[in-house]
Design an enzyme around this catalytic site. Structure first.
Site, PDB file in Angstrom:
ATOM      1  N   ILE A   1      90.406  21.718  35.792  1.00  0.00           N
ATOM      2  CA  ILE A   1      89.197  20.886  36.277  1.00  0.00           C
ATOM      3  C   ILE A   1      89.493  19.816  37.012  1.00  0.00           C
ATOM      4  CG2 ILE A   1      86.922  20.015  35.389  1.00  0.00           C
ATOM      5  CD1 ILE A   1      87.276  22.765  34.251  1.00  0.00           C
TER       6      ILE A   1
ATOM      7  N   LYS B   1      78.385  11.984  23.015  1.00  0.00           N
ATOM      8  CA  LYS B   1      78.355  11.125  24.225  1.00  0.00           C
ATOM      9  C   LYS B   1      77.936  11.710  25.386  1.00  0.00           C
ATOM     10  CE  LYS B   1      81.592   9.269  27.471  1.00  0.00           C
ATOM     11  NZ  LYS B   1      81.422  10.275  28.563  1.00  0.00           N
TER      12      LYS B   1
ATOM     13  N   CYS C   1      85.978   7.786  34.211  1.00  0.00           N
ATOM     14  CA  CYS C   1      87.602   7.757  33.887  1.00  0.00           C
ATOM     15  C   CYS C   1      88.225   7.975  35.526  1.00  0.00           C
ATOM     16  CB  CYS C   1      87.851   8.917  33.006  1.00  0.00           C
ATOM     17  SG  CYS C   1      87.567   8.416  31.408  1.00  0.00           S
TER      18      CYS C   1
ATOM     19  N   GLN D   1      78.176  18.369  45.284  1.00  0.00           N
ATOM     20  CA  GLN D   1      77.432  19.554  44.700  1.00  0.00           C
ATOM     21  C   GLN D   1      75.998  18.791  44.284  1.00  0.00           C
ATOM     22  OE1 GLN D   1      78.107  22.777  44.930  1.00  0.00           O
ATOM     23  NE2 GLN D   1      79.497  21.766  46.215  1.00  0.00           N
TER      24      GLN D   1
ATOM     25  N   ARG E   1      84.333   3.472  24.934  1.00  0.00           N
ATOM     26  CA  ARG E   1      83.425   4.166  25.701  1.00  0.00           C
ATOM     27  C   ARG E   1      82.806   5.479  25.103  1.00  0.00           C
ATOM     28  NH1 ARG E   1      84.914   6.198  30.931  1.00  0.00           N
ATOM     29  NH2 ARG E   1      82.864   7.170  30.569  1.00  0.00           N
TER      30      ARG E   1
ATOM     31  N   PRO F   1      84.181  14.070  43.367  1.00  0.00           N
ATOM     32  CA  PRO F   1      82.902  13.889  44.527  1.00  0.00           C
ATOM     33  C   PRO F   1      81.516  14.390  43.905  1.00  0.00           C
ATOM     34  CG  PRO F   1      84.262  16.102  44.746  1.00  0.00           C
ATOM     35  CD  PRO F   1      84.833  15.210  43.855  1.00  0.00           C
ATOM     36  N   ILE F   2      80.676  13.913  44.703  1.00  0.00           N
ATOM     37  CA  ILE F   2      79.169  14.399  44.187  1.00  0.00           C
ATOM     38  C   ILE F   2      78.503  15.034  45.261  1.00  0.00           C
ATOM     39  CG2 ILE F   2      78.952  12.240  42.755  1.00  0.00           C
ATOM     40  CD1 ILE F   2      76.995  11.078  44.883  1.00  0.00           C
TER      41      ILE F   2
ATOM     42  N   ARG G   1      80.488   7.630  34.828  1.00  0.00           N
ATOM     43  CA  ARG G   1      80.402   8.602  35.684  1.00  0.00           C
ATOM     44  C   ARG G   1      78.667   9.078  35.377  1.00  0.00           C
ATOM     45  NH1 ARG G   1      82.184  10.873  39.872  1.00  0.00           N
ATOM     46  NH2 ARG G   1      81.425  13.165  40.323  1.00  0.00           N
TER      47      ARG G   1
HETATM   48  C1  UD1 Z   1      81.486  16.043  32.744  1.00  0.00           C
HETATM   49  C2  UD1 Z   1      81.914  15.041  31.411  1.00  0.00           C
HETATM   50  C3  UD1 Z   1      83.345  14.932  31.291  1.00  0.00           C
HETATM   51  C4  UD1 Z   1      84.172  16.227  31.717  1.00  0.00           C
HETATM   52  C5  UD1 Z   1      83.729  16.968  32.631  1.00  0.00           C
HETATM   53  C6  UD1 Z   1      84.169  18.564  32.835  1.00  0.00           C
HETATM   54  C7  UD1 Z   1      79.964  13.601  31.281  1.00  0.00           C
HETATM   55  C8  UD1 Z   1      79.145  12.173  31.396  1.00  0.00           C
HETATM   56  N1  UD1 Z   1      81.162  13.898  31.703  1.00  0.00           N
HETATM   57  O1  UD1 Z   1      81.943  15.376  33.841  1.00  0.00           O
HETATM   58  O2  UD1 Z   1      83.474  14.231  30.300  1.00  0.00           O
HETATM   59  O3  UD1 Z   1      85.447  15.999  31.716  1.00  0.00           O
HETATM   60  O4  UD1 Z   1      82.283  17.108  32.761  1.00  0.00           O
HETATM   61  O5  UD1 Z   1      83.760  19.198  31.456  1.00  0.00           O
HETATM   62  O6  UD1 Z   1      79.231  14.652  30.823  1.00  0.00           O
HETATM   63  N2  UD1 Z   1      82.888  18.620  41.370  1.00  0.00           N
HETATM   64  C9  UD1 Z   1      83.168  18.417  42.676  1.00  0.00           C
HETATM   65  N3  UD1 Z   1      81.667  18.088  43.294  1.00  0.00           N
HETATM   66  C10 UD1 Z   1      80.716  17.754  42.651  1.00  0.00           C
HETATM   67  C11 UD1 Z   1      80.703  17.593  41.147  1.00  0.00           C
HETATM   68  C12 UD1 Z   1      82.047  18.070  40.696  1.00  0.00           C
HETATM   69  O7  UD1 Z   1      83.771  19.008  43.370  1.00  0.00           O
HETATM   70  O8  UD1 Z   1      79.612  17.329  43.235  1.00  0.00           O
HETATM   71  C13 UD1 Z   1      84.293  18.947  40.635  1.00  0.00           C
HETATM   72  C14 UD1 Z   1      84.876  17.801  39.986  1.00  0.00           C
HETATM   73  O9  UD1 Z   1      85.645  16.729  41.015  1.00  0.00           O
HETATM   74  C15 UD1 Z   1      85.691  18.629  38.959  1.00  0.00           C
HETATM   75  C16 UD1 Z   1      84.746  19.534  38.561  1.00  0.00           C
HETATM   76  O10 UD1 Z   1      83.889  19.837  39.613  1.00  0.00           O
HETATM   77  O11 UD1 Z   1      86.831  19.073  39.575  1.00  0.00           O
HETATM   78  C17 UD1 Z   1      84.056  19.464  37.277  1.00  0.00           C
HETATM   79  O12 UD1 Z   1      83.308  18.222  37.133  1.00  0.00           O
HETATM   80  P1  UD1 Z   1      81.763  17.787  36.720  1.00  0.00           P
HETATM   81  O13 UD1 Z   1      81.553  19.252  35.555  1.00  0.00           O
HETATM   82  O14 UD1 Z   1      80.846  17.644  37.503  1.00  0.00           O
HETATM   83  O15 UD1 Z   1      82.258  16.753  35.738  1.00  0.00           O
HETATM   84  P2  UD1 Z   1      81.508  15.390  35.377  1.00  0.00           P
HETATM   85  O16 UD1 Z   1      80.215  15.976  35.431  1.00  0.00           O
HETATM   86  O17 UD1 Z   1      81.932  14.216  36.233  1.00  0.00           O
END
Ligand code: UD1
Length: 432
Positions: free
Chosen positions: A327, A22, A117, A126, A397, A123-124, A93
């Site tokens: 995480i 996925k 989820c 990064q 999903r 947040p985005i 996401r």
């Molecule tokens: C992806 C996976 C999800 C998995 C997660 C962690 C996909 C579609 N989803 O989610 O299944 O649980 O990786 O392995 O691949 N963060 C920030 N700022 C940002 C981006 C992230 O603070 O701009 C934080 C998040 O809140 C979280 C951590 O970084 O605490 C890791 O998140 P991230 O690796 O980005 O997860 P996703 O890409 O959303």
């Protein structure tokens, strides 16, 4: 409203074939937008996240043709840069990947803030930091993320957080940028590597995926490709926990055993037997397990997406276990549901302490998110009596034909469509 009805306590046996990943496919499908020619993607899992991404691509004007059940051809040449709306983006996401890929192709993107989820704050920042480093300006207006750039120019980016999504978006936006982009503190997950391999198969120049530092030298154009998505690490891990919890012997095929090692290690530690083959693992459950500690970490650590399923196994392991989520802020929403089934779990912040009980008992429960739903299935299959799991759209999903795959292993699981009890009561009241 569909629910699973599971009568637990049966030993399972046989083999199960794992579908495409996925988290890889939800990046690869949007990445086809960067190609100048049609792309064929194989080993496509039949899950609702894939259906939605294909709908988005099609609504944007790409030609999407299913060649067979697991193979799709996408011709992105006719795709227009229209906004990705809230109704679609809220569902997952991975809708954020349209930001990187549309920016890479059109130097402009408009995508509603991504959903997915509810695991706490997601947040985005990064992602946006990375786009800005490449030369884009952004604003968020009415829930819509808007990006524009005159040109995209390679740069050095250090992520403050190790983020799968930001790493993938960075790679996609930099693939056709001018010059060299270096991403440091990059995520190393198998799906990041798969996305890079997919882009390289179209002529991109990406090295280092799977390590902390990824180097992307921008190319002018990308050609078509035929590419097969890697097997799903988390689906495979979920079936490993199913075998463990039900004390069964199951052969899990079409896997990359290396990707499963953090899960294998934990299961072996508590007393489960795992045999590794080239592209399969056999999991043989034991009678008694010992409690352990689990701490989620970015790859190659224990995956956060396996934390709830592992906790479900530990509910009936001897003694105490400690599960630390490092995480996400809020990944213990399933605990209340497991408690309904008799689990003894207390949560303090990001740590759950599980005191093993003899046996779980079936109860009505609700999937609070995708992997929470998977954990409830693991628990229900091992519990005494009948469990009804509501809100299974979360599970669909990310898991292809979950109930059929489990039934083929001998599980007593049915998907039942019944009227929503709240709506039914409302209608009954109006009739009085
Ligand atoms: C992806 C996976 C999800 C998995 C997660 C962690 C996909 C579609 N989803 O989610 O299944 O649980 O990786 O392995 O691949 N963060 C920030 N700022 C940002 C981006 C992230 O603070 O701009 C934080 C998040 O809140 C979280 C951590 O970084 O605490 C890791 O998140 P991230 O690796 O980005 O997860 P996703 O890409 O959303």
């Amino acid at each position: 409203m569909e629910k699973y009805v599971i009568r637990g306590g049966k030993k399972l046996s046989g083999e199960v074939v794992i579908s495409g990943a996925k988290n890889a496919v939800v990046a690869i499908l949007p990445a086809t937008i960067l190609s100048d020619e049609p792309c064929i993607v194989e080993n496509l899992p039949n899950i609702s996240d894939v259906t939605i991404i294909l709908q988005i691509l099609s609504e944007m004007g790409a030609k999407v043709r299913m060649i067979n059940k697991t193979t799709v051809e996408i011709d992105p040449r006719t795709l227009q840069n229209v906004p990705v709306p809230y109704e679609k983006a809220k569902l997952m996401r991975a809708s954020s990947y349209f930001l990187g890929t549309l920016l890479g192709r059109f130097h402009e993107a408009h995508v509603s803030m991504p959903g997915g989820c509810n695991l706490g704050d997601r947040p985005i920042d990064q992602h946006l930091k990375c786009f800005a480093a490449l030369g884009a300006t952004y604003n968020i207006d009415g829930g819509m993320v808007n990006l524009t750039a005159d040109t995209l120019i390679g740069n050095q980016i250090f992520f403050d957080k190790n983020s799968v999504g930001a790493t993938i978006n960075g790679i996609m936006a930099a693939t056709k940028a001018d010059g060299l982009t270096i991403i440091e503190n990059a995520a190393k997950e198998p799906h990041v590597v798969d996305l890079a391999n997919f882009l390289n198969s179209m002529g991109a120049d990406i090295i280092g995926a799977g390590t902390d530092v990824i180097k992307i030298r921008g190319v002018k154009s990308l050609h078509g490709t035929t590419y097969s998505v890697i097997p799903d690490q988390i689906e495979a891990g979920t079936f490993m926990t199913v075998a463990a919890a039900t004390r069964s012997n199951i052969l899990i095929r079409n896997v990359i055993p290396k990707h499963l090692e953090p899960i294998t290690r934990k299961l072996v530690k508590i007393g489960v037997q795992v045999e590794q083959y080239d592209d399969a693992v056999r999991v043989i459950g034991g009678e008694d397990y010992t409690g352990t500690t689990v701490k989620t970490q970015p790859h190659p650590g224990f995956p956060t997406d396996m934390q709830p399923q592992m906790a479900a196994v530990l509910t009936c392991s001897k003694g105490a276990s400690m599960v630390t989520e490092s995480i996400f802020d809020n990944r213990f929403r399933y605990v209340d549901e497991l408690r309904r089934m008799g689990a003894n779990i207390s949560v303090e912040g990001r740590v759950a302490v599980i005191e093993g009980v003899e046996r779980l008992k079936g109860a009505p429960v609700k999937a609070t998110d995708l992997r929470a739903g998977a954990a409830l299935i693991v628990a229900a299959l091992s519990a005494e009596g009948v469990t009804e799991i509501y809100d299974i759209f979360h599970v669909e999903r990310g898991y292809e034909n979950m109930e059929e795959k489990l039934r083929a292993l001998g599980a007593d699981i049915r998907k039942v469509d019944e009227p929503d009890p709240v709506a039914a009561e409302h209608t009954a009241r109006k009739a009085i």
